[in-house]
Write an enzyme that holds these catalytic residues in place. Structure first.
Site, PDB file in Angstrom:
ATOM      1  N   LYS A 116       9.121  23.955  61.524  1.00  0.00           N
ATOM      2  CA  LYS A 116      10.194  23.906  60.925  1.00  0.00           C
ATOM      3  C   LYS A 116      11.078  25.258  60.801  1.00  0.00           C
ATOM      4  O   LYS A 116      12.154  25.122  60.786  1.00  0.00           O
ATOM      5  CB  LYS A 116      10.261  23.039  59.732  1.00  0.00           C
ATOM      6  CG  LYS A 116       9.750  21.567  59.858  1.00  0.00           C
ATOM      7  CD  LYS A 116       9.243  20.941  58.831  1.00  0.00           C
ATOM      8  CE  LYS A 116      10.506  19.984  58.378  1.00  0.00           C
ATOM      9  NZ  LYS A 116      10.164  19.052  57.302  1.00  0.00           N
ATOM     10  N   LYS A 158       8.738  24.240  51.184  1.00  0.00           N
ATOM     11  CA  LYS A 158       8.492  23.308  52.033  1.00  0.00           C
ATOM     12  C   LYS A 158       7.471  23.758  53.239  1.00  0.00           C
ATOM     13  O   LYS A 158       7.374  25.090  53.344  1.00  0.00           O
ATOM     14  CB  LYS A 158       9.700  22.827  52.985  1.00  0.00           C
ATOM     15  CG  LYS A 158      10.813  22.170  52.129  1.00  0.00           C
ATOM     16  CD  LYS A 158      12.137  22.138  52.796  1.00  0.00           C
ATOM     17  CE  LYS A 158      12.215  20.768  53.740  1.00  0.00           C
ATOM     18  NZ  LYS A 158      13.752  20.789  53.995  1.00  0.00           N
ATOM     19  N   GLY A 165       7.711  13.789  54.295  1.00  0.00           N
ATOM     20  CA  GLY A 165       7.774  14.065  53.252  1.00  0.00           C
ATOM     21  C   GLY A 165       6.840  14.731  52.248  1.00  0.00           C
ATOM     22  O   GLY A 165       6.985  14.693  50.953  1.00  0.00           O
ATOM     23  N   GLU A 200      13.844  26.795  50.531  1.00  0.00           N
ATOM     24  CA  GLU A 200      15.435  26.360  50.741  1.00  0.00           C
ATOM     25  C   GLU A 200      15.801  25.992  49.424  1.00  0.00           C
ATOM     26  O   GLU A 200      15.193  25.779  48.295  1.00  0.00           O
ATOM     27  CB  GLU A 200      15.535  24.891  51.396  1.00  0.00           C
ATOM     28  CG  GLU A 200      15.465  24.998  52.984  1.00  0.00           C
ATOM     29  CD  GLU A 200      15.151  23.755  53.706  1.00  0.00           C
ATOM     30  OE1 GLU A 200      15.328  22.747  53.157  1.00  0.00           O
ATOM     31  OE2 GLU A 200      15.319  23.854  54.981  1.00  0.00           O
ATOM     32  N   LEU A 203      18.936  20.853  47.049  1.00  0.00           N
ATOM     33  CA  LEU A 203      20.406  20.154  46.837  1.00  0.00           C
ATOM     34  C   LEU A 203      20.272  19.095  45.951  1.00  0.00           C
ATOM     35  O   LEU A 203      19.166  18.230  45.892  1.00  0.00           O
ATOM     36  CB  LEU A 203      20.922  19.835  48.064  1.00  0.00           C
ATOM     37  CG  LEU A 203      20.957  20.822  49.356  1.00  0.00           C
ATOM     38  CD1 LEU A 203      21.630  20.037  50.638  1.00  0.00           C
ATOM     39  CD2 LEU A 203      22.032  21.970  48.848  1.00  0.00           C
ATOM     40  N   GLU A 275      18.613  16.015  61.858  1.00  0.00           N
ATOM     41  CA  GLU A 275      18.773  15.459  60.292  1.00  0.00           C
ATOM     42  C   GLU A 275      19.615  16.636  59.504  1.00  0.00           C
ATOM     43  O   GLU A 275      19.076  17.660  59.632  1.00  0.00           O
ATOM     44  CB  GLU A 275      17.246  15.230  59.950  1.00  0.00           C
ATOM     45  CG  GLU A 275      16.602  13.967  60.344  1.00  0.00           C
ATOM     46  CD  GLU A 275      15.323  13.641  59.794  1.00  0.00           C
ATOM     47  OE1 GLU A 275      14.859  12.485  59.960  1.00  0.00           O
ATOM     48  OE2 GLU A 275      14.823  14.371  58.905  1.00  0.00           O
ATOM     49  N   ARG A 291      11.821  12.527  68.938  1.00  0.00           N
ATOM     50  CA  ARG A 291      11.128  11.418  69.464  1.00  0.00           C
ATOM     51  C   ARG A 291      12.311  10.215  69.022  1.00  0.00           C
ATOM     52  O   ARG A 291      13.063  10.482  68.495  1.00  0.00           O
ATOM     53  CB  ARG A 291       9.859  10.939  68.441  1.00  0.00           C
ATOM     54  CG  ARG A 291      10.286  11.218  67.211  1.00  0.00           C
ATOM     55  CD  ARG A 291       9.003  10.654  66.355  1.00  0.00           C
ATOM     56  NE  ARG A 291       8.998  11.116  64.941  1.00  0.00           N
ATOM     57  CZ  ARG A 291       9.778  10.528  63.997  1.00  0.00           C
ATOM     58  NH1 ARG A 291      10.454   9.404  64.188  1.00  0.00           N
ATOM     59  NH2 ARG A 291       9.928  11.129  62.804  1.00  0.00           N
ATOM     60  N   VAL A 294      12.252   5.306  63.924  1.00  0.00           N
ATOM     61  CA  VAL A 294      12.181   3.971  63.378  1.00  0.00           C
ATOM     62  C   VAL A 294      13.520   3.062  63.349  1.00  0.00           C
ATOM     63  O   VAL A 294      13.684   2.163  63.712  1.00  0.00           O
ATOM     64  CB  VAL A 294      11.611   3.965  61.907  1.00  0.00           C
ATOM     65  CG1 VAL A 294      11.234   2.498  61.321  1.00  0.00           C
ATOM     66  CG2 VAL A 294      10.308   4.545  61.951  1.00  0.00           C
TER      67      VAL A 294
HETATM   68  P1  ADP Z   1       9.647  15.666  56.547  1.00  0.00           P
HETATM   69  O1  ADP Z   1       9.525  16.188  57.799  1.00  0.00           O
HETATM   70  O2  ADP Z   1       8.473  15.831  55.573  1.00  0.00           O
HETATM   71  O3  ADP Z   1      10.214  14.404  56.490  1.00  0.00           O
HETATM   72  P2  ADP Z   1      12.240  16.606  55.682  1.00  0.00           P
HETATM   73  O4  ADP Z   1      12.664  18.235  55.887  1.00  0.00           O
HETATM   74  O5  ADP Z   1      13.203  15.972  56.828  1.00  0.00           O
HETATM   75  O6  ADP Z   1      10.751  16.706  55.619  1.00  0.00           O
HETATM   76  O7  ADP Z   1      12.853  16.220  54.164  1.00  0.00           O
HETATM   77  C1  ADP Z   1      12.592  14.875  53.918  1.00  0.00           C
HETATM   78  C2  ADP Z   1      13.298  14.452  52.688  1.00  0.00           C
HETATM   79  O8  ADP Z   1      13.113  15.367  51.689  1.00  0.00           O
HETATM   80  C3  ADP Z   1      14.967  14.604  52.924  1.00  0.00           C
HETATM   81  O9  ADP Z   1      15.423  13.399  53.635  1.00  0.00           O
HETATM   82  C4  ADP Z   1      15.259  14.879  51.611  1.00  0.00           C
HETATM   83  O10 ADP Z   1      15.192  13.697  50.861  1.00  0.00           O
HETATM   84  C5  ADP Z   1      14.530  15.759  50.961  1.00  0.00           C
HETATM   85  N1  ADP Z   1      14.645  17.166  51.250  1.00  0.00           N
HETATM   86  C6  ADP Z   1      14.378  17.861  52.161  1.00  0.00           C
HETATM   87  N2  ADP Z   1      14.787  19.231  51.986  1.00  0.00           N
HETATM   88  C7  ADP Z   1      15.487  19.224  50.869  1.00  0.00           C
HETATM   89  C8  ADP Z   1      16.397  20.102  50.005  1.00  0.00           C
HETATM   90  N3  ADP Z   1      16.698  21.259  50.601  1.00  0.00           N
HETATM   91  N4  ADP Z   1      17.203  19.751  49.071  1.00  0.00           N
HETATM   92  C9  ADP Z   1      16.865  18.405  48.263  1.00  0.00           C
HETATM   93  N5  ADP Z   1      16.057  17.569  49.098  1.00  0.00           N
HETATM   94  C10 ADP Z   1      15.737  17.841  50.345  1.00  0.00           C
END
Ligand code: ADP
Length: 447
Positions: A116, A158, A165, A200, A203, A275, A291, A294
């Protein structure tokens, strides 16, 4: 075109892929664990091969067994679905080495987007707005502290190899940094065998809005519009809709174009999803999924495009069968993910389905491998059905969704149908007024 496709997955998505193949005149090979011998995708496929015992590592994640199954059945190509091996770059390259086509992007693009930190850098260089954050991996507690100071609290730590998630830590002040940083690395190591973490800006009230992209590696690269996936529990999507109630056409066109241009520039091939979090009118990239998702049916419902068919066509070397101008968006679609879980406690509820009656009628689609008498095994993801409904506009879609949820009978186990029935009656949801934290609050207060 391929003559035979092996479907390296189970459940509703295996069935979904089987259906697309049959409509293209392609034979199918199902693979399954011993726990899934009676599954619908196994029953319907032209051939099936048992891979091994229930444990996914010994069956659906067992690459040598899948390659052997493809060899003995004479398959030309393998569709990975979502989850399992769909984002495993080595699976794509091993298949190619053995002469099978992987229906998806190249191993290089899977690896790039699977990291990522690297993914964020790659898309940023190609014009995509990203969440403010660390330039790369965070190597020490002191770096975590100084980066958090620069970004401004709250921040989110992260996992670079993250997914589903998991492995995220919110940090609200300087005295929380050390514990959160250590915890995030430990969790990342345990879950993803990779303890690289990054940071990050957290938000507070964003929406999760993602753009479906498709490219053929021959110059064709389009977007199929956005999906709003803000209704999440534990960072997992529960209900998705297209189009997003939060965007106007100018915002949609802008982000769609940015996404399509980025995949064209990086030379991406096949379907992908970019995303974003969306807050105060701004988009921030969070990750790209290499990919099928869902929630792809909501896009299919509003565009009339069979995405699995297109994935297969592109993998066989054909150019995209449509240009951006050919794609039109019609009406509104909502998908409810129905899981075998208690609708209030979310305790898993595998077991035998004693009675099954899916809803029907105009513009109602059910993607599910359930049938009366089927026993849901306890070993896998709890998703058992997707109810997808289309309407000429959002309010017609909501009326149709309500009556479809009322019609749906899945007896013998607990499901989340009652949760969805409550969501669609809620005024915030009806008004499209929700962010990524809305559902957690709703579950805590109303359920
Ligand atoms: P994963 O690959 O584990 O699904 P993502 O980066 O796609 O991780 O993030 C999954 C979810 O986590 C997002 O849909 C959001 O709800 C929350 N999230 C991720 N990054 C942030 C952020 N910088 N601030 C707030 N919420 C976040």
């Amino acid at each position: 075109m391929f003559k035979k496709v092996l479907i390296a997955n189970r459940g509703e998505i295996a069935l979904r892929i089987h259906r697309a193949c049959k409509e293209m005149g392609i034979s199918t090979v199902a693979v399954h664990s011993t726990a899934d011998a009676d599954a619908m995708h196994v029953r319907l496929a032209d051939e099936s091969v048992c891979l091994g015992p229930p444990d996914a590592k010994a069956s659906y994640l067992n690459i040598p067994a899948i390659v052997s199954a493809a060899t003995i059945t004479g398959a030309d190509a393998v569709h990975p679905g979502y989850g399992f091996l769909s984002e495993e770059a080595s699976f794509a390259s091993i298949l190619e080495v053995h002469g099978f086509t992987f229906i998806g992007p190249t191993a290089e693009h899977i690896s790039l987007m699977g990291d990522k930190v690297a993914a964020k850098q790659a898309v940023e260089e190609n014009g995509v707005p990203v969440v403010p954050g660390s330039a790369g991996a965070i190597e020490s507690t002191s770096e975590a502290r100084s980066t958090a100071q620069e970004i401004g609290y709250p921040v989110l730590i992260k996992a670079a190899g993250g997914g589903g998630g998991r492995g995220m830590q919110v940090v609200r002040s300087a005295d929380e940094v050390e514990a959160a940083y250590t915890m995030a690395r430990t969790e990342a190591k345990a879950s993803f065998q990779n303890d690289t973490v990054y940071m990050e800006k957290f938000l507070e009230r964003p929406r999760h809005i993602e753009v479906q992209v498709f490219a053929d590696g021959q110059g064709g690269a389009v977007h199929l519009g956005e999906r709003d996936c803000s209704l999440q529990r534990r960072h997992q999507k529960v209900l998705e809709e297209a189009r997003s109630p939060a965007l106007d056409d100018t915002q949609r066109d802008k982000i769609g174009k940015i996404a399509a241009d980025a995949v064209r520039r990086i030379g991406y091939v096949n379907a992908g999803t970019i995303e974003f979090l969306f807050e105060d009118g701004e988009f921030y990239f969070i990750e790209m999924n290499t990919r099928l998702q869902v929630e792809h049916p909501v896009t299919e419902m509003i565009t009339g495009i069979d995405m699995v068919r297109e994935q297969i066509r592109v993998a066989s070397g054909s150019p995209l069968s449509f240009t951006q101008e050919d794609i039109t968006f019609r009406g509104h679609a909502i998908e409810c993910r129905i899981t075998a879980e208690h609708p209030e406690t979310f305790v898993p509820s595998p077991g035998q389905v004693t009675n099954y009656h899916p809803p029907g009628g105009m513009s109602v689609r059910v993607d599910s491998g359930l049938y009366a008498g089927y026993s849901i095994p306890p070993y896998y993801d709890s998703l058992v059905a997707k109810l997808i409904v289309h309407g000429r506009d959002r309010s017609e879609c909501l009326m149709r969704l309500r009556r479809s949820l009322e019609e749906y009978v899945i007896a013998g186990i607990e499901t989340t149908i009652p949760l969805h029935a409550k969501i669609v009656e809620n005024s915030d949801f009806i008004n499209g007024d929700y962010d990524i934290h809305w559902l957690e609050r709703f579950v805590a207060e109303e359920i």
